[in-house]
Design a protein around this motif. Sequence first.
Motif, short mmCIF file in Angstrom:
data_model
loop_
_atom_site.label_atom_id
_atom_site.label_comp_id
_atom_site.label_asym_id
_atom_site.label_seq_id
_atom_site.Cartn_x
_atom_site.Cartn_y
_atom_site.Cartn_z
N ARG A 181 39.06 25.81 40.57
CA ARG A 181 38.55 26.33 39.30
C ARG A 181 39.43 25.78 38.18
O ARG A 181 40.66 25.88 38.26
N GLU A 207 41.05 26.48 35.52
CA GLU A 207 41.52 27.67 34.82
C GLU A 207 42.76 27.33 34.01
O GLU A 207 43.35 26.26 34.17
N GLY A 233 49.76 33.51 39.71
CA GLY A 233 48.63 33.93 40.55
C GLY A 233 47.31 33.28 40.18
O GLY A 233 46.27 33.67 40.70
N HIS A 236 45.64 29.50 39.86
CA HIS A 236 45.81 28.06 40.01
C HIS A 236 44.46 27.36 39.88
O HIS A 236 43.42 28.01 39.90
N GLN A 281 41.27 30.40 49.75
CA GLN A 281 40.70 31.73 50.04
C GLN A 281 40.42 31.88 51.52
O GLN A 281 40.05 30.92 52.20
N ARG A 322 33.04 42.53 38.31
CA ARG A 322 33.31 41.24 38.94
C ARG A 322 32.62 40.08 38.21
O ARG A 322 31.59 40.23 37.58
N ALA A 375 44.52 40.86 41.41
CA ALA A 375 43.79 41.24 42.63
C ALA A 375 44.13 40.31 43.78
O ALA A 375 44.19 39.10 43.61
N LEU A 376 44.36 40.91 44.96
CA LEU A 376 44.56 40.11 46.15
C LEU A 376 43.22 39.72 46.76
O LEU A 376 43.10 38.69 47.40
N GLY A 426 42.72 35.82 48.08
CA GLY A 426 43.46 34.65 47.58
C GLY A 426 44.75 34.47 48.37
O GLY A 426 45.62 35.33 48.37
N ARG A 460 48.13 34.34 46.42
CA ARG A 460 48.57 35.68 45.98
C ARG A 460 49.10 36.49 47.16
O ARG A 460 50.04 37.27 47.01
P1 AMP Z 1 36.76 35.73 43.39
O1 AMP Z 1 36.19 34.59 44.18
O2 AMP Z 1 36.91 35.42 41.93
O3 AMP Z 1 36.11 37.02 43.70
O4 AMP Z 1 38.27 35.89 43.87
C1 AMP Z 1 38.64 36.43 45.11
C2 AMP Z 1 40.14 36.33 45.23
O5 AMP Z 1 40.54 34.96 45.17
C3 AMP Z 1 40.89 36.98 44.08
O6 AMP Z 1 41.07 38.34 44.33
C4 AMP Z 1 42.19 36.21 44.10
O7 AMP Z 1 43.06 36.74 45.08
C5 AMP Z 1 41.77 34.83 44.51
N1 AMP Z 1 41.63 33.95 43.34
C6 AMP Z 1 40.57 33.81 42.53
N2 AMP Z 1 40.80 32.89 41.58
C7 AMP Z 1 42.05 32.41 41.80
C8 AMP Z 1 42.87 31.42 41.16
N3 AMP Z 1 42.43 30.73 40.13
N4 AMP Z 1 44.10 31.20 41.66
C9 AMP Z 1 44.55 31.90 42.72
N5 AMP Z 1 43.82 32.83 43.38
C10 AMP Z 1 42.58 33.09 42.92
#
Ligand code: AMP
Length: 435
Positions: free
Chosen positions: A124, A126, A131, A133, A138, A269, A289-290, A318, A321
């Motif tokens: 992504r 970002e 936490g 990146h 995942q 979300r 969030a973990l 993640g 994390r």
């Molecule tokens: P999501 O897919 O956005 O629901 O994210 C699920 C989990 O992936 C989150 O709770 C984080 O632990 C981890 N996560 C999401 N985006 C990132 C990121 N950019 N860098 C590190 N971990 C991430």
Amino acid sequence: MKKKKEKSGKAKTALQSPKGMRDILPEEQPFWEKTRKAAADIADFYNFSRIDTPILEFSDIFEKAVGEATDIVEKQMFVLRTKGGDRLALRPEGTAGIMRAYFEHGLSRLSQPLKLYYLGPMFRYEHPQAGRHRQFHQVGFEIIGSEDAIYDIQIILATTRFLEELKIKNQVIQINSIGCKKCRPGYRKKLQDYYQSQKNKICDDCRRRLEINPLRLLDCKSEKCAEIKGRAPTTVDYLCVACRTHFKSVLEYFDDLNLPYILNSHLVRGLDYYNRTVFEIFTDGSDIALAGGGRYDYLGAILGARQKEVFAVGSALGMERIVETMKAQNLGGPAKSRPKIFLVQIGEAAKKRTLLLMEEFKKSDIKVIEAFGKESFKSQLKAADKERALLSLIMGQREVFEDSVIIRNMQTGVQETVPLNKAVEEAKKRLKNSH
Ligand code: AMP
């Protein structure tokens, strides 16, 4: 002078990983190894099968699945065009690709619900920070093919038990229901009306969200909007009977299991495909969030499959994390299993013999360590000590000549010469006796 400057400038860019993407060096690997193993163990216990999908997918899979008006699709996708003209995206998440694979391979023919888990890198674009990146990893669990609330709780269980398996303490599970196609529009309208009345007090991002994706208003982290968000109408107050019953069942399972949770009525979300149950897992006192997840009963239809609805629920954790949390909570990874035998060689001929001897140990599946880069006897014995080897097998000119090898007990210093063709057997015997 100018030339020199250019040269060093170039070297700097070439020897640096891209922003937000990092190396996982050997010293950190035990944490990752432990995490991968825990994922496999939990998957095995709850009967999830592993699936791997490509890192690249057609970008429209994510545009449709995650939603065009989401941060992920609007701002965070790495998109490329192939020489053949295809528009591909580095996957920003795992679920859309899995659903694509589910249809492509007719996985609905298998016994349903289908439980799948995956593990791998996501991308992504970002703003990198703690936490967060641009390349991260995942672990995810998916249960495809059932509407039953028992699977919502099973996904949450697999996710929280996975963190428990890693001994992560102080987990906090936040949960909410965001309703369905029937009840969400009513709620959305209420939310829109409310924010409309506050329009001149909210941040620019929220003003935009209000127009294109009002539910995301509840995702706003800006302080300016905090109070307004606090007074906003909540999803649970607008659930239809079916959604309310479903959510009630999920919460009852929590009670049956004595699993604590926090009802966070502002949890929505960031991805469009969710409906009904959504959840996130934190550690107490942290707002990073973990894990997160929820139901995505409409994803199948969104991706254009012939079936109307493919009920599904899933979660993603993640790994970066998790590893950071393990470090913060002093939860070390397993020590790499150390070889107990050190091979010492003195002279060119002995070095060659030692290479062959190492292969003999390979055949017997006994780990050994060598120091081909070192020449002196003293420095090699020192290295053997440092590795805490139990035995050293020493080969010098004389041993080459006599087809033998010296076995030295590193604790007592006692040395014995044995025939080279008995080296593995003799070493094995001594290791056994030392246990
Ligand atoms: P999501 O897919 O956005 O629901 O994210 C699920 C989990 O992936 C989150 O709770 C984080 O632990 C981890 N996560 C999401 N985006 C990132 C990121 N950019 N860098 C590190 N971990 C991430």
